[in-house]
Motif scaffolding. Structure first.
Motif, PDB file in Angstrom:
ATOM      1  N   HIS A 186      32.126   2.946  48.962  1.00 28.44           N
ATOM      2  CA  HIS A 186      33.045   3.788  49.732  1.00 28.44           C
ATOM      3  C   HIS A 186      32.957   3.462  51.214  1.00 28.44           C
ATOM      4  O   HIS A 186      32.091   2.694  51.636  1.00 28.44           O
ATOM      5  CB  HIS A 186      32.784   5.277  49.467  1.00 28.44           C
ATOM      6  CG  HIS A 186      31.462   5.784  49.961  1.00 28.44           C
ATOM      7  ND1 HIS A 186      30.254   5.417  49.405  1.00 28.44           N
ATOM      8  CD2 HIS A 186      31.149   6.636  50.972  1.00 28.44           C
ATOM      9  CE1 HIS A 186      29.267   6.027  50.033  1.00 28.44           C
ATOM     10  NE2 HIS A 186      29.776   6.768  51.003  1.00 28.44           N
TER      11      HIS A 186
ATOM     12  N   ASP B 135      27.394   3.622  56.450  1.00 26.79           N
ATOM     13  CA  ASP B 135      26.135   3.068  55.942  1.00 26.79           C
ATOM     14  C   ASP B 135      26.341   2.294  54.629  1.00 26.79           C
ATOM     15  O   ASP B 135      25.424   1.645  54.147  1.00 26.79           O
ATOM     16  CB  ASP B 135      25.062   4.159  55.765  1.00 26.79           C
ATOM     17  CG  ASP B 135      25.512   5.333  54.912  1.00 26.79           C
ATOM     18  OD1 ASP B 135      26.717   5.666  54.931  1.00 26.79           O
ATOM     19  OD2 ASP B 135      24.660   5.934  54.234  1.00 26.79           O
ATOM     20  N   HIS B 136      27.538   2.331  54.083  1.00 24.73           N
ATOM     21  CA  HIS B 136      27.834   1.608  52.840  1.00 24.73           C
ATOM     22  C   HIS B 136      28.807   0.459  53.060  1.00 24.73           C
ATOM     23  O   HIS B 136      28.711  -0.569  52.392  1.00 24.73           O
ATOM     24  CB  HIS B 136      28.380   2.580  51.788  1.00 24.73           C
ATOM     25  CG  HIS B 136      27.400   3.659  51.449  1.00 24.73           C
ATOM     26  ND1 HIS B 136      26.568   3.605  50.343  1.00 24.73           N
ATOM     27  CD2 HIS B 136      27.078   4.799  52.104  1.00 24.73           C
ATOM     28  CE1 HIS B 136      25.793   4.669  50.347  1.00 24.73           C
ATOM     29  NE2 HIS B 136      26.080   5.417  51.388  1.00 24.73           N
TER      30      HIS B 136
ATOM     31  N   ASP C 119      27.019   7.226  47.048  1.00 21.84           N
ATOM     32  CA  ASP C 119      26.882   8.676  47.258  1.00 21.84           C
ATOM     33  C   ASP C 119      27.798   9.352  46.247  1.00 21.84           C
ATOM     34  O   ASP C 119      28.859   8.827  45.936  1.00 21.84           O
ATOM     35  CB  ASP C 119      27.356   9.065  48.668  1.00 21.84           C
ATOM     36  CG  ASP C 119      26.472   8.487  49.766  1.00 21.84           C
ATOM     37  OD1 ASP C 119      25.270   8.283  49.536  1.00 21.84           O
ATOM     38  OD2 ASP C 119      27.001   8.255  50.880  1.00 21.84           O
TER      39      ASP C 119
ATOM     40  N   HIS D 163      17.936   7.172  48.554  1.00 23.02           N
ATOM     41  CA  HIS D 163      17.838   7.815  49.862  1.00 23.02           C
ATOM     42  C   HIS D 163      17.861   9.323  49.729  1.00 23.02           C
ATOM     43  O   HIS D 163      18.339   9.857  48.756  1.00 23.02           O
ATOM     44  CB  HIS D 163      18.917   7.333  50.835  1.00 23.02           C
ATOM     45  CG  HIS D 163      20.348   7.468  50.356  1.00 23.02           C
ATOM     46  ND1 HIS D 163      20.830   6.846  49.232  1.00 23.02           N
ATOM     47  CD2 HIS D 163      21.403   8.145  50.877  1.00 23.02           C
ATOM     48  CE1 HIS D 163      22.116   7.137  49.086  1.00 23.02           C
ATOM     49  NE2 HIS D 163      22.490   7.926  50.069  1.00 23.02           N
TER      50      HIS D 163
ATOM     51  N   GLY E 196      22.612   8.879  53.971  1.00 16.83           N
ATOM     52  CA  GLY E 196      22.904  10.218  53.475  1.00 16.83           C
ATOM     53  C   GLY E 196      23.734  10.981  54.483  1.00 16.83           C
ATOM     54  O   GLY E 196      24.468  10.400  55.271  1.00 16.83           O
TER      55      GLY E 196
ATOM     56  N   GLU F  62      27.712   8.877  59.276  1.00 18.06           N
ATOM     57  CA  GLU F  62      28.927   9.390  58.672  1.00 18.06           C
ATOM     58  C   GLU F  62      30.083   9.463  59.666  1.00 18.06           C
ATOM     59  O   GLU F  62      31.164   9.890  59.323  1.00 18.06           O
ATOM     60  CB  GLU F  62      28.676  10.780  58.079  1.00 18.06           C
ATOM     61  CG  GLU F  62      27.565  10.800  57.036  1.00 18.06           C
ATOM     62  CD  GLU F  62      28.026  10.404  55.655  1.00 18.06           C
ATOM     63  OE1 GLU F  62      29.241  10.271  55.446  1.00 18.06           O
ATOM     64  OE2 GLU F  62      27.166  10.206  54.792  1.00 18.06           O
TER      65      GLU F  62
HETATM   66 ZN   LIG Z   1      25.682   7.356  52.372  1.00 17.15          ZN
END
Ligand SMILES: [Zn+2]
Ligand SMILES: [Zn+2]
Length: 336
Positions: free
Chosen positions: A32, A36-37, A108, A298, A324, A332
């Motif tokens: 997604h 962080d991804h 996530d 995580h 996270g 985020e």
């Molecule tokens: Zn994440």
């Protein structure tokens, strides 16, 4: 091992690709669009069709190929498919099958249907890679209807008292989810530019959101009395907020379950709402996979993997660079 854990990310030797790598690699499968991804610098990207617009918005003109949920693709000697993770629109769990052995990297996820993200679908597998952002029993999320009543009640009360409501929300996922819970009959809904940029992308892919007005220099509490303002958490308490005069601030996060955190964030109200699974969500999701090997990437990794071991799973911790849902929103939030 179908998937291996390397210093660049989760790696599939049979297909020679990485999943959500944190260092540049030739071929990346992306769960997604959170920062962080989905990172810049990879040679090739593969993501779901509904995740692609946000990823392009954030990373620019990258070599991005798309795949539909449930569609199977052969990469080298691996068969891969993407399945809804329920985290944000377009988010996926990635299923990898090699020689009959199935591993799932879930990125996530959350198990509650937010009415916007494609609802989480359990995928049967031998090994499941899970987050544990809220992997303690104290984390249990209130019902969506209760949450909506809480937020709208706070807004109505502020409007009556002549205050602007300013709610801190992450721009991708949380903001759109809160928007869907708001009652537009209570007043105008204003948005910070970072939130509105993501709203535009989400609306552009056909997902309906209530009308919003982006905050510009000529807007203030006089032009829009009793407004609800959605802004990134970093805007709370900043000079940007002065235009609204008397305000009440709120912060929407799973961390609002903790009292001390609310005080540290200096928000008047905390609303417990998260795009990650709560304790029951994590446990039911893991059970539904039928997997007996679990890797925790995580969050509360030590506590959660220990718990899983007591439940009879072959569970272990994996070091990753995933963030996270952080309070400082370094992972985020829009990089811009
Ligand atoms: Zn994440
Ligand atoms: Zn995320």
């Amino acid at each position: 091992m179908v998937l291996q854990f390397t210093d660049r990310g989760i790696y599939c030797p049979a297909g020679d690709f990485h999943i959500d790598p944190w260092r540049p690699v030739p071929r990346a499968l992306i769960t997604h669009g959170h920062a962080d991804h989905a990172r810049p610098g990879h040679g090739a990207y593969l993501a779901t069709r509904t995740a692609a617009p946000v990823i392009r918005h954030r990373l620019g003109d990258i070599p991005l190929d798309t795949i539909a949920y449930g569609e199977t693709r052969r990469i080298g000697d691996a068969q891969v498919s993407f399945h809804p993770a329920g985290h944000v629109p377009g988010s996926a769990q990635i299923r990898v099958e090699v020689g009959g052995e199935i591993w799932v990297a879930s990125g996530d996820y959350k198990t509650v249907d937010d009415g916007l993200s494609e609802p989480f679908e359990p995928v049967r597998c031998h090994a499941f890679i899970t987050e544990s952002t809220f992997g303690l029993p104290i984390y249990s999320w209130p019902d969506q209807a209760v949450l909506a009543a809480d937020i709208n009640g706070w807004w109505a009360e502020n409007a009556t008292a002549g205050r602007t409501s300013v709610l801190g929300v992450y721009s991708l996922g949380k903001a759109q989810r809160v928007l869907r819970l708001l009652d537009p009959s209570l007043g105008p809904i204003l948005t910070h530019g970072a939130v509105e940029a993501t709203n535009r992308v989400i609306r552009g892919q056909g997902l309906a959101l209530p009308d919003t007005i982006q905050v510009t220099p000529d807007l203030d509490a006089k032009t829009h009395p009793g407004a609800m303002v959605l802004a990134p958490p970093s805007a709370l308490g900043s000079a940007w907020m002065r235009r609204f005069g008397a305000v009440s601030t709120g912060f929407a996060s799973g961390w609002m379950r903790l009292r001390g955190v609310r005080r540290r964030r200096a928000a008047d109200r905390g609303f417990v709402i998260s795009d990650h699974a709560d304790w029951d969500g994590l446990n039911s999701a893991i059970r539904a996979t039928g997997a007996d090997r679990i890797f925790v990437t995580h969050g509360y990794t030590a506590q959660f993997s220990r718990w899983l071991t007591t439940q009879g799973y072959d569970a272990g911790i994996v070091e990753t660079d995933y963030g996270g849902e952080t309070l400082d929103e370094v992972t985020e939030e829009d990089p811009a």
